[in-house]
Design an enzyme around this catalytic site. Structure first.
Site, short mmCIF file in Angstrom:
data_model
loop_
_atom_site.label_atom_id
_atom_site.label_comp_id
_atom_site.label_asym_id
_atom_site.label_seq_id
_atom_site.Cartn_x
_atom_site.Cartn_y
_atom_site.Cartn_z
N GLU A 1 46.19 11.94 17.59
CA GLU A 1 45.88 11.29 18.87
C GLU A 1 46.21 12.22 20.04
O GLU A 1 47.27 12.85 20.06
CB GLU A 1 46.69 10.00 18.98
N HIS A 2 45.32 12.25 21.02
CA HIS A 2 45.45 13.15 22.17
C HIS A 2 45.52 14.61 21.71
O HIS A 2 46.19 15.43 22.34
CB HIS A 2 46.67 12.78 23.03
N THR A 3 44.86 14.89 20.60
CA THR A 3 44.79 16.27 20.11
C THR A 3 43.42 16.88 20.39
O THR A 3 43.29 18.10 20.38
CB THR A 3 45.04 16.32 18.60
N SER B 1 20.14 -6.67 26.43
CA SER B 1 21.31 -6.97 25.61
C SER B 1 21.69 -8.42 25.89
O SER B 1 21.49 -8.90 27.00
CB SER B 1 22.47 -6.04 26.00
N GLY C 1 38.96 0.22 22.65
CA GLY C 1 39.34 1.52 22.11
C GLY C 1 38.68 1.80 20.77
O GLY C 1 39.11 2.70 20.04
N SER D 1 35.32 2.35 20.51
CA SER D 1 34.11 3.12 20.78
C SER D 1 32.81 2.33 20.72
O SER D 1 31.84 2.75 20.10
CB SER D 1 34.01 4.30 19.83
N ASP E 1 34.52 10.39 19.20
CA ASP E 1 33.88 9.11 18.97
C ASP E 1 32.47 9.27 18.38
O ASP E 1 32.09 8.62 17.42
CB ASP E 1 33.75 8.33 20.28
P1 ADP Z 1 34.99 1.48 24.23
O1 ADP Z 1 34.01 2.56 23.95
O2 ADP Z 1 36.35 1.83 23.75
O3 ADP Z 1 34.58 0.14 23.72
P2 ADP Z 1 34.19 2.06 26.91
O4 ADP Z 1 34.73 1.67 28.23
O5 ADP Z 1 34.03 3.50 26.60
O6 ADP Z 1 35.10 1.34 25.82
O7 ADP Z 1 32.77 1.40 26.70
C1 ADP Z 1 32.52 0.05 27.01
C2 ADP Z 1 31.21 -0.07 27.77
O8 ADP Z 1 30.11 0.16 26.86
C3 ADP Z 1 30.96 -1.44 28.33
O9 ADP Z 1 31.56 -1.58 29.59
C4 ADP Z 1 29.44 -1.47 28.42
O10 ADP Z 1 28.98 -0.76 29.55
C5 ADP Z 1 29.02 -0.67 27.21
N1 ADP Z 1 28.73 -1.55 26.06
C6 ADP Z 1 29.27 -1.47 24.84
N2 ADP Z 1 28.75 -2.41 24.01
C7 ADP Z 1 27.85 -3.11 24.73
C8 ADP Z 1 26.98 -4.22 24.46
N3 ADP Z 1 26.95 -4.79 23.27
N4 ADP Z 1 26.19 -4.67 25.46
C9 ADP Z 1 26.21 -4.10 26.68
N5 ADP Z 1 27.01 -3.08 26.99
C10 ADP Z 1 27.82 -2.57 26.04
MG MG Z 2 34.09 4.52 24.80
#
Ligand code: ADP
Ligand code: MG
Length: 424
Positions: free
Chosen positions: A46-48, A80, A142, A144, A200
């Site tokens: 992590e953080h690597t 979506s 977290g 992805s 990711d």
């Molecule tokens: P993580 O990747 O850890 O889940 P992020 O902040 O990098 O967190 O990504 C989350 C963003 O990805 C959301 O705010 C949205 O913009 C987008 N996203 C992810 N899944 C969906 C989905 N099913 N419908 C719409 N947007 C999505």
């Molecule tokens: Mg993300």
């Protein structure tokens, strides 16, 4: 006591059915196909990534499904369930990076952004497309969810535009997928404006079922390491803390720049260049030349160097061909626990929700537990006997109730297949 809230993965059948139904409803036609890409969770390392080190992610069974149909023009239409009313209409000739007039709003950047990035990377011109998204990767946990959108888009466009880089999910073409990773990272960095590394997207496109991905973040080299938990009578429980601390963004940048300053003082390109046997010597140099922030740089560098060493040891344990049991299993657990301690004490990126989750999981019999991802909220993982998943989850729920935290959510993280075309 409250029952643990498990988020099940959508099966391919349901993912295809739901994405196809949504596509029909929005666009009044059949899609050319449904493509999927998984979220990921990192086992250790992590953080690597931004220090040129190793990470060890698996692909989750939780996937984003994208029903997509090629168009004859350069228009992109997206829907979506989270934005049911709004069908975003975009023009591939007009979109551009975040902060420019062509900026793409919200989640559409993760999808249209991939088309833009592929063209920038010399793989265009691409056709326009209509696409409907259904994802069961929890957002912002977290795990992805963002890379899942990008990677699903990349394999869909790879197929409809005849790029032939990805290969089928059951016979993936790793070098071609590494190229898709580059464009997906570019979409996330430039179109969505999120300054993340490539872990990711590499996990989502390059993992294998029953394996973890040993990823050298310096050069993108990847090795598939056996990690067939079910065959070993084990499970990996993901605990989504549902916490997000507002410090997160600035703190990520602060950790990165502290590592850069430490590397500069030590005269190396990356902290990964410091061999574990030279660590004490390097820390002495930081103490001597680090000025007012000497102790801070010492702690940050110590995390990075020891975390890479833990990752190397864990990979060698998983690769030795013997069952993941007995002393070997105990050592894997110790490495996970030590990773969490290092992130808590030296790297200072945990939070009470993460610390309580790992302590409760260990007390309930987990072999090892640690935070995963960037920290300050997000998720933790616990390696547990398959028959103890529910008990450990209940123990975490009870500990959260005692602390007055929002109840956590849980996922069963079976190491799963990489992105591809969904077939029922
Ligand atoms: P993580 O990747 O850890 O889940 P992020 O902040 O990098 O967190 O990504 C989350 C963003 O990805 C959301 O705010 C949205 O913009 C987008 N996203 C992810 N899944 C969906 C989905 N099913 N419908 C719409 N947007 C999505
Ligand atoms: Mg993300």
């Amino acid at each position: 006591p409250a029952v643990p809230d498990f988020s099940p993965a959508l099966t391919n059948e349901k993912g295809i059915a739901q994405a196809t139904a949504l596509f029909h409803e929005a666009f009044g036609a059949d899609p050319d196909g449904v493509w999927y890409a998984p979220g990921r969770v990192n086992i250790i390392g992590e953080h690597t990534d931004y220090n040129g080190g190793l990470a060890l992610p698996i692909a989750l069974p939780h996937r984003a499904f994208l029903a997509l149909r090629r168009r004859d023009d350069r228009t992109v239409r997206l829907i979506s369930p989270q934005t049911r009313e709004a069908v975003d209409v975009l023009d591939l000739d007009a979109i551009g990076p975040k902060g420019t007039p062509g900026e793409v709003p919200h989640w559409a950047a993760y999808i249209a952004g991939v088309a833009w990035a592929l063209e920038r990377d010399g793989l265009g011109p691409l056709p326009g497309f209509d696409a409907a998204l259904v994802s069961c990767v929890p957002l912002g946990a977290g795990l992805s969810s963002s890379a899942a959108l990008e990677c699903a888009t990349s394999v869909a466009l790879d197929e409809i535009a005849g790029l032939a880089l990805a290969g089928p999910a059951d016979a993936p073409a790793d070098a071609g997928r590494a190229r898709l990773v580059t464009s997906c990272v570019r979409a996330e960095n430039e179109m969505a404006g999120a300054p993340t590394g490539g872990m990711d997207q590499s996990a989502s496109l390059r993992c294998r079922a029953g394996h973890a991905l040993e990823l050298d973040c310096r050069d993108g080299e990847a090795v598939h390491v056996p990690f067939d938990l079910a065959a070993e009578g084990l499970a990996l429980l993901v605990i989504d803390t549902r916490a997000k601390h507002s410090l997160a963004d600035g703190q990520y940048g602060a950790r990165r720049s502290a590592c850069e300053r430490a590397a500069e003082i030590l005269g190396v390109e990356f902290l990964a260049d410091i061999a574990p046997e030279r660590l004490e010597e390097a820390l002495a140099t930081l103490r001597e030349r680090g000025g007012e922030e000497a102790e801070l740089l010492v702690a940050r560098a110590r995390h990075v160097v020891t975390e890479i060493a833990r990752t190397v040891e864990l990979v060698s344990l998983l690769s030795d061909g013997s069952p993941l049991a007995g002393e070997k299993l105990a050592r894997v657990g110790e490495l996970m626990d030590a990773s969490h301690e290092s992130l808590r004490v030296d790297y200072e990126v945990t939070c009470p929700e993460l610390d309580v989750a790992v302590e409760a999981a260990r007390a309930a019999g987990a072999h090892g537990a640690r935070m995963t991802g960037g920290g300050f909220g997000g998720s933790a993982i616990a390696l547990v006997d398959a028959g103890r998943v529910d008990d450990v989850a209940r123990a975490v729920v009870a500990a959260y109730a005692r602390e007055g935290f929002t109840p956590p959510a849980f996922l069963d993280a079976v190491p799963s297949a990489p992105a591809g075309r969904a077939t029922a």
